[in-house]
Design a protein around this motif. Structure first.
Motif, PDB file in Angstrom:
ATOM      1  N   LEU A 300     -41.738 -18.668 -39.605  1.00 43.64           N
ATOM      2  CA  LEU A 300     -42.487 -18.099 -40.714  1.00 43.64           C
ATOM      3  C   LEU A 300     -43.279 -16.873 -40.275  1.00 43.64           C
ATOM      4  N   ARG A 301     -43.968 -17.000 -39.148  1.00 42.75           N
ATOM      5  CA  ARG A 301     -44.742 -15.864 -38.636  1.00 42.75           C
ATOM      6  C   ARG A 301     -43.821 -14.702 -38.316  1.00 42.75           C
ATOM      7  N   ARG A 302     -42.664 -15.004 -37.726  1.00 47.90           N
ATOM      8  CA  ARG A 302     -41.726 -13.946 -37.374  1.00 47.90           C
ATOM      9  C   ARG A 302     -41.226 -13.234 -38.629  1.00 47.90           C
ATOM     10  N   TRP A 303     -40.979 -13.997 -39.695  1.00 53.30           N
ATOM     11  CA  TRP A 303     -40.514 -13.392 -40.934  1.00 53.30           C
ATOM     12  C   TRP A 303     -41.586 -12.485 -41.529  1.00 53.30           C
ATOM     13  N   LEU A 304     -42.828 -12.954 -41.505  1.00 54.07           N
ATOM     14  CA  LEU A 304     -43.924 -12.166 -42.056  1.00 54.07           C
ATOM     15  C   LEU A 304     -44.166 -10.884 -41.264  1.00 54.07           C
ATOM     16  N   MET A 305     -43.965 -10.963 -39.965  1.00 52.64           N
ATOM     17  CA  MET A 305     -44.242  -9.822 -39.097  1.00 52.64           C
ATOM     18  C   MET A 305     -43.028  -8.909 -38.915  1.00 52.64           C
ATOM     19  N   ARG A 306     -41.895  -9.249 -39.530  1.00 50.94           N
ATOM     20  CA  ARG A 306     -40.667  -8.498 -39.294  1.00 50.94           C
ATOM     21  C   ARG A 306     -40.808  -6.994 -39.537  1.00 50.94           C
ATOM     22  N   PRO A 307     -41.407  -6.538 -40.659  1.00 53.68           N
ATOM     23  CA  PRO A 307     -41.524  -5.080 -40.859  1.00 53.68           C
ATOM     24  C   PRO A 307     -42.318  -4.392 -39.750  1.00 53.68           C
ATOM     25  N   LEU A 308     -43.422  -5.016 -39.320  1.00 55.54           N
ATOM     26  CA  LEU A 308     -44.231  -4.434 -38.250  1.00 55.54           C
ATOM     27  C   LEU A 308     -43.455  -4.419 -36.942  1.00 55.54           C
ATOM     28  N   HIS A 309     -42.735  -5.509 -36.671  1.00 61.41           N
ATOM     29  CA  HIS A 309     -41.946  -5.582 -35.442  1.00 61.41           C
ATOM     30  C   HIS A 309     -40.846  -4.521 -35.431  1.00 61.41           C
ATOM     31  N   ARG A 310     -40.193  -4.333 -36.560  1.00 57.13           N
ATOM     32  CA  ARG A 310     -39.128  -3.329 -36.632  1.00 57.13           C
ATOM     33  C   ARG A 310     -39.672  -1.940 -36.364  1.00 57.13           C
ATOM     34  N   PHE A 311     -40.847  -1.645 -36.932  1.00 57.11           N
ATOM     35  CA  PHE A 311     -41.453  -0.338 -36.695  1.00 57.11           C
ATOM     36  C   PHE A 311     -41.814  -0.179 -35.220  1.00 57.11           C
ATOM     37  N   ALA A 312     -42.360  -1.239 -34.610  1.00 54.68           N
ATOM     38  CA  ALA A 312     -42.736  -1.179 -33.194  1.00 54.68           C
ATOM     39  C   ALA A 312     -41.502  -0.951 -32.316  1.00 54.68           C
ATOM     40  N   ILE A 313     -40.400  -1.634 -32.641  1.00 56.24           N
ATOM     41  CA  ILE A 313     -39.166  -1.453 -31.882  1.00 56.24           C
ATOM     42  C   ILE A 313     -38.672  -0.019 -32.011  1.00 56.24           C
ATOM     43  N   TRP A 314     -38.696   0.505 -33.237  1.00 52.37           N
ATOM     44  CA  TRP A 314     -38.242   1.881 -33.447  1.00 52.37           C
ATOM     45  C   TRP A 314     -39.110   2.861 -32.668  1.00 52.37           C
ATOM     46  N   MET A 315     -40.416   2.640 -32.643  1.00 53.71           N
ATOM     47  CA  MET A 315     -41.305   3.521 -31.896  1.00 53.71           C
ATOM     48  C   MET A 315     -40.983   3.476 -30.406  1.00 53.71           C
ATOM     49  N   GLN A 316     -40.740   2.295 -29.887  1.00 52.56           N
ATOM     50  CA  GLN A 316     -40.424   2.163 -28.464  1.00 52.56           C
ATOM     51  C   GLN A 316     -39.124   2.887 -28.123  1.00 52.56           C
ATOM     52  N   ILE A 317     -38.128   2.749 -28.991  1.00 53.38           N
ATOM     53  CA  ILE A 317     -36.849   3.424 -28.768  1.00 53.38           C
ATOM     54  C   ILE A 317     -37.031   4.937 -28.831  1.00 53.38           C
ATOM     55  N   SER A 318     -37.781   5.415 -29.816  1.00 49.27           N
ATOM     56  CA  SER A 318     -38.033   6.853 -29.952  1.00 49.27           C
ATOM     57  C   SER A 318     -38.741   7.409 -28.734  1.00 49.27           C
ATOM     58  N   GLN A 319     -39.707   6.674 -28.209  1.00 48.30           N
ATOM     59  CA  GLN A 319     -40.457   7.128 -27.050  1.00 48.30           C
ATOM     60  C   GLN A 319     -39.587   7.200 -25.804  1.00 48.30           C
ATOM     61  N   LEU A 320     -38.659   6.254 -25.669  1.00 46.24           N
ATOM     62  CA  LEU A 320     -37.742   6.288 -24.530  1.00 46.24           C
ATOM     63  C   LEU A 320     -36.846   7.522 -24.610  1.00 46.24           C
ATOM     64  N   GLY A 321     -36.233   7.743 -25.782  1.00 45.83           N
ATOM     65  CA  GLY A 321     -35.371   8.909 -25.939  1.00 45.83           C
ATOM     66  C   GLY A 321     -36.122  10.206 -25.746  1.00 45.83           C
ATOM     67  N   ALA A 322     -37.332  10.280 -26.308  1.00 39.62           N
ATOM     68  CA  ALA A 322     -38.137  11.496 -26.174  1.00 39.62           C
ATOM     69  C   ALA A 322     -38.550  11.722 -24.726  1.00 39.62           C
ATOM     70  N   GLY A 323     -38.878  10.645 -24.025  1.00 42.17           N
ATOM     71  CA  GLY A 323     -39.290  10.768 -22.632  1.00 42.17           C
ATOM     72  C   GLY A 323     -38.183  11.327 -21.756  1.00 42.17           C
ATOM     73  N   ILE A 324     -36.954  10.902 -22.019  1.00 41.33           N
ATOM     74  CA  ILE A 324     -35.809  11.414 -21.248  1.00 41.33           C
ATOM     75  C   ILE A 324     -35.558  12.876 -21.600  1.00 41.33           C
ATOM     76  N   GLY A 325     -35.531  13.181 -22.901  1.00 37.64           N
ATOM     77  CA  GLY A 325     -35.249  14.546 -23.325  1.00 37.64           C
ATOM     78  C   GLY A 325     -36.285  15.541 -22.855  1.00 37.64           C
ATOM     79  N   ARG A 326     -37.555  15.110 -22.821  1.00 37.27           N
ATOM     80  CA  ARG A 326     -38.666  15.984 -22.435  1.00 37.27           C
ATOM     81  C   ARG A 326     -38.476  16.539 -21.020  1.00 37.27           C
ATOM     82  N   LEU A 327     -37.926  15.739 -20.139  1.00 39.51           N
ATOM     83  CA  LEU A 327     -37.800  16.143 -18.743  1.00 39.51           C
ATOM     84  C   LEU A 327     -36.832  17.303 -18.549  1.00 39.51           C
ATOM     85  N   PHE A 328     -35.949  17.504 -19.513  1.00 36.96           N
ATOM     86  CA  PHE A 328     -34.953  18.574 -19.371  1.00 36.96           C
ATOM     87  C   PHE A 328     -35.260  19.776 -20.262  1.00 36.96           C
ATOM     88  N   ARG A 329     -36.469  19.816 -20.841  1.00 38.86           N
ATOM     89  CA  ARG A 329     -36.870  20.959 -21.657  1.00 38.86           C
ATOM     90  C   ARG A 329     -38.079  21.660 -21.058  1.00 38.86           C
TER      91      ARG A 329
END
Length: 329
Positions: A300-329
């Motif tokens: 139940l808690r996981r279902w309620l928190m799903r939107p927040l968790h999805r956003f957190a996962i997306w942020m983590q993925i974005s930060q990883l991709g940005a961190g890699i790309g930043r080093l070559f710019r």
């Protein structure tokens, strides 16, 4: 993705990259030229279109600088502006958009427009000041070419995204890196360089000379932030153990991270797949949090928190991709 989610994701990624470009000039406000530079290295269709026309981040930066110099010269102003430095964002502080940049982003979200990178690019090349059109023409392209290619590519549906494991809390994202695949692979396959692109850890202990399946090492984070304030991470989260669980040379690498001092901690799995693309390397970044078997599930808690968790996962993925790309710019 819903239109709102697409627009929010685009705003976040463009803002982050534009902030990095502005920080090279020591500025904290981004304008439409920074937005254009961000689109050049964007992973969406808009970035693919620009790169297919031979527009690179270095070429775009030169065109932006030349256009501004010519505008000043037309006013009788001769100024030798200092050359741009290295990217300092996010360490350099807050970032905001200029008024006209915000207005343009709002137009890209009006009516039936999706607010994605393509919608932003369409608005940019017809922006009434003519700045971006002039920059595009310096780069050997035209607004009509760009619009035609956007129309063509957008006819094809986006491929489905699959996470590492559908049973875990996970997500997948795409990133573009303006460097050859061999250079990007050299970065990812070097355990000692992981803190350069995975923000948080500051040092690597007992690292092997190169990654191989089964190889593992310890990573630690600092006790304090750069300004001397205490690090927010709990003591038991300051030491982690990273293991390579899959590796296909110059194609894919996957790590599993655990926290030996936190007995109930979940396991983080990150997988990065690489493929060559016009002007650089395309990354597919998948991230999953696998529940510790010793923790009791709370559906139940996981279902309620799903939107927040999805956003957190997306942020983590974005930060990883940005961190890699930043080093070559």
């Amino acid at each position: 993705m819903s239109t709102f989610t697409v627009a929010a994701a685009t705003m976040q990624t463009l803002s982050m990259t534009a902030a990095e470009e502005a920080s090279r000039r020591g500025e904290h406000t981004g304008d439409i030229d920074d937005m254009f530079l961000a689109l050049v290295v964007n992973e969406q269709v808009a970035g693919q279109v620009l790169r297919s026309l031979g527009i690179t981040i270095d070429g775009a930066r030169e065109a932006v600088a030349a256009q501004h110099a010519d505008q000043l010269a037309s006013l009788g102003i001769q100024a030798d502006a200092p050359g741009p430095g290295r990217i300092t964002f996010p360490d350099s502080g807050e970032f905001s958009w200029s008024e006209r940049a915000l207005t343009l982003l709002q137009r890209a979200n009006k009516g039936k427009k999706r607010g994605d990178a393509s919608a932003v690019l369409r608005e940019l090349v017809r922006e009434r000041s003519g700045l971006i059109e002039a920059i595009v023409r310096r780069l050997g392209a035209t607004p009509e070419q760009i619009a035609g290619l956007l129309d063509e590519l957008e006819r094809y549906p986006a491929p489905p995204r699959h996470a590492i494991d559908a049973r875990s809390l996970s997500g997948v994202g795409e990133s573009y890196v303006s460097a050859p695949l061999v250079e990007v692979w050299s970065l990812l396959a070097d355990p000692a360089r992981m803190p350069e692109w995975d923000r948080g850890p500051v040092c690597v202990e007992d690292a092997p000379t190169e990654a191989a399946i089964g190889a593992s090492w310890t990573m630690r984070i600092a006790d304090t932030e750069e300004d001397g304030t205490p690090m927010r991470a709990r003591p038991e989260r300051r030491r982690s153990r990273v293991e390579v669980v899959d590796l296909v040379p110059q194609r894919a690498i996957e790590w599993a991270t655990t926290w030996p001092d936190a007995s109930d901690a979940n396991t983080r799995r990150v997988r990065i797949e690489l493929e060559p693309t016009a002007g650089g390397t395309h990354l597919r970044v998948a991230l999953a949090w696998e529940r510790n078997p010793g923790r009791r599930p709370k559906p139940l808690r996981r279902w309620l928190m799903r939107p927040l968790h999805r956003f957190a996962i997306w942020m983590q993925i974005s930060q990883l991709g940005a961190g890699i790309g930043r080093l070559f710019r």
